[in-house]
Design a protein around this motif. Sequence first.
Motif, short mmCIF file in Angstrom:
data_model
loop_
_atom_site.label_atom_id
_atom_site.label_comp_id
_atom_site.label_asym_id
_atom_site.label_seq_id
_atom_site.Cartn_x
_atom_site.Cartn_y
_atom_site.Cartn_z
N TRP A 1 -6.28 -11.39 11.40
CA TRP A 1 -6.64 -11.34 9.98
C TRP A 1 -7.98 -10.63 9.80
CZ3 TRP A 1 -10.38 -13.07 6.57
CH2 TRP A 1 -10.01 -13.13 5.22
N LEU A 2 -8.95 -10.96 10.66
CA LEU A 2 -10.27 -10.34 10.57
C LEU A 2 -10.21 -8.84 10.89
CD1 LEU A 2 -12.45 -13.14 12.22
CD2 LEU A 2 -12.36 -12.53 9.79
N ILE A 3 -9.37 -8.47 11.84
CA ILE A 3 -9.20 -7.05 12.19
C ILE A 3 -8.68 -6.28 10.98
CG2 ILE A 3 -7.78 -5.45 13.55
CD1 ILE A 3 -8.01 -7.51 15.87
N LEU B 1 0.84 -1.19 0.00
CA LEU B 1 0.00 0.00 0.00
C LEU B 1 0.88 1.25 0.00
CD1 LEU B 1 -2.52 -1.04 2.81
CD2 LEU B 1 -2.74 -1.44 0.35
N THR B 2 0.33 2.34 -0.47
CA THR B 2 1.04 3.62 -0.36
C THR B 2 0.96 4.09 1.08
OG1 THR B 2 -0.93 4.95 -0.81
CG2 THR B 2 0.37 4.20 -2.72
N VAL B 3 1.77 5.08 1.42
CA VAL B 3 1.73 5.64 2.78
C VAL B 3 0.34 6.22 3.05
CG1 VAL B 3 2.69 7.42 4.31
CG2 VAL B 3 4.20 6.11 2.79
N GLU B 4 -0.24 6.86 2.04
CA GLU B 4 -1.58 7.45 2.21
C GLU B 4 -2.63 6.36 2.46
OE1 GLU B 4 -4.31 7.29 -0.14
OE2 GLU B 4 -5.57 8.60 1.12
N GLU B 5 -2.51 5.23 1.76
CA GLU B 5 -3.46 4.13 1.96
C GLU B 5 -3.31 3.52 3.35
OE1 GLU B 5 -4.19 2.33 -2.51
OE2 GLU B 5 -2.33 1.83 -1.46
N VAL B 6 -2.07 3.37 3.81
CA VAL B 6 -1.85 2.85 5.16
C VAL B 6 -2.45 3.80 6.20
CG1 VAL B 6 -0.11 2.29 6.91
CG2 VAL B 6 0.22 1.53 4.56
N VAL C 1 -5.82 -6.95 1.34
CA VAL C 1 -4.91 -6.60 2.43
C VAL C 1 -4.94 -7.68 3.50
CG1 VAL C 1 -4.31 -4.85 4.16
CG2 VAL C 1 -5.33 -4.15 1.99
N THR C 2 -3.77 -8.14 3.91
CA THR C 2 -3.62 -9.13 4.98
C THR C 2 -2.67 -8.57 6.03
OG1 THR C 2 -1.67 -10.22 4.04
CG2 THR C 2 -3.83 -10.94 3.23
N PRO C 3 -2.56 -9.21 7.19
CA PRO C 3 -1.56 -8.75 8.17
C PRO C 3 -0.15 -8.69 7.59
CG PRO C 3 -3.08 -10.27 9.20
CD PRO C 3 -3.42 -10.27 7.74
N HIS C 4 0.18 -9.64 6.70
CA HIS C 4 1.52 -9.65 6.12
C HIS C 4 1.73 -8.48 5.16
CE1 HIS C 4 5.00 -12.23 6.52
NE2 HIS C 4 5.30 -12.03 5.25
N THR C 5 0.63 -7.94 4.62
CA THR C 5 0.74 -6.77 3.76
C THR C 5 1.37 -5.61 4.54
OG1 THR C 5 -1.25 -7.43 2.55
CG2 THR C 5 -0.54 -5.14 2.30
N LEU C 6 0.99 -5.46 5.79
CA LEU C 6 1.54 -4.37 6.61
C LEU C 6 3.02 -4.59 6.90
CD1 LEU C 6 -1.45 -3.71 9.04
CD2 LEU C 6 -0.71 -2.36 7.07
N GLY D 1 4.06 -0.49 12.38
CA GLY D 1 5.15 0.25 13.03
C GLY D 1 6.39 -0.58 13.30
N CYS D 2 6.22 -1.92 13.38
CA CYS D 2 7.36 -2.79 13.70
C CYS D 2 7.62 -3.87 12.64
CB CYS D 2 7.13 -3.48 15.05
SG CYS D 2 6.97 -2.34 16.43
N GLY D 3 6.70 -4.04 11.71
CA GLY D 3 6.90 -5.04 10.67
C GLY D 3 6.86 -6.47 11.18
N LEU D 4 6.01 -6.73 12.17
CA LEU D 4 5.98 -8.06 12.79
C LEU D 4 5.19 -9.07 11.97
CD1 LEU D 4 5.32 -7.22 16.57
CD2 LEU D 4 7.48 -7.22 15.28
N ARG D 5 5.57 -10.33 12.10
CA ARG D 5 4.75 -11.42 11.60
C ARG D 5 3.56 -11.56 12.54
NH1 ARG D 5 10.15 -13.44 11.70
NH2 ARG D 5 11.00 -13.83 9.60
N VAL D 6 2.47 -12.17 12.06
CA VAL D 6 1.28 -12.31 12.89
C VAL D 6 1.58 -13.10 14.16
CG1 VAL D 6 -1.10 -13.14 12.98
CG2 VAL D 6 -0.20 -12.25 10.86
N SER D 7 2.31 -14.20 14.03
CA SER D 7 2.63 -15.02 15.20
C SER D 7 3.45 -14.23 16.22
CB SER D 7 3.39 -16.28 14.78
OG SER D 7 4.57 -15.94 14.08
#
Length: 304
Positions: free
Chosen positions: A231-233, A119-124, A247-252, A150-156
């Motif tokens: 994922w639902l959030i 995503l672009t910064v504006e989309e985020v 968009v998925t958590p990994h997208t962020l 903000g931290c680039g974490l994996r979901v787990s």
Amino acid sequence: MNGYVASSWHEILGNFEHYLRFEKGASENTIAAYIHNVRQYVEFVQANGIAAFDAITEQHVTAFLHRLAQIGLSERSIARYLSALRQFHTFAIAYELASVNPTELLESPSVQRTLPVVLTVEEVTRLLEGVQTNTPHGIRDRTVLEVLYGCGLRVSELCGLRLSDIAFDQSLVRVRGKGAKERFVPIGEVALGWIHRYVHDAYPLLRSPHHHPTTLLLSNRGRSLNRMAVWLIVQSAARTAGLETHVTPHTLRHCFATHLVEAGADLRAVQEMLGHADISTTQIYTHLDRLYLREVHQRFHPRW
């Protein structure tokens, strides 16, 4: 110990699982995937009348991988299978179950690395700021999104965070990554602010007297937040923001890395923050940066 017969393959798989968990420190997801892949391999080996490790040749391994290709598995999936088989045969030699490793000279299939959706910064910003934060659930959801980006974490990694992992005074987060490896990731003031608000305004209301999780982020029922809930959030926030991109958590996580690289961050620093063991995994984000630079050049250069 060399020369196990086919009836002992079940015992061997149990020892292999123990090896992955306690000697290699592999994550539960990796262990489950490797055991699944190797079990199919063992079934193939047995079907071919092989009763001992040292009877397995490079040709047998190649035939198994060829069978996977025949049933339609992608090169990426076959490469994962081969990775599991390498570990399995390395384990066999370490435990003196075999004297040769038939996977040693095999090359992984050539996998064309797919560029991640970013995503672009504006989309985020739209994604983050679209969350309603007038309820404990909304505060938690905003915190989840802010920390992912903000931290680039994996979901787990996100789901496993504890309050004691947040060093507010140092702006750092202790993360338990793949293979039980720990790393410290910087966290910005905005994400820290949302964690602080969550801890004081939402966490006490989400807690349940019936459950006592040690994790920071809680579900609506007071249990530890799980991967599906995250994922639902993210999906809900994407719909609210009107984003057409899937968009998925990994997208962020991808956005975190790409936006850093585009801004000029050192690749090895990004590698460290992402917890990548191999910098070639991180280098995918430099491809995105080149595409971005070309787009800028095409848009603004008078000679294009």
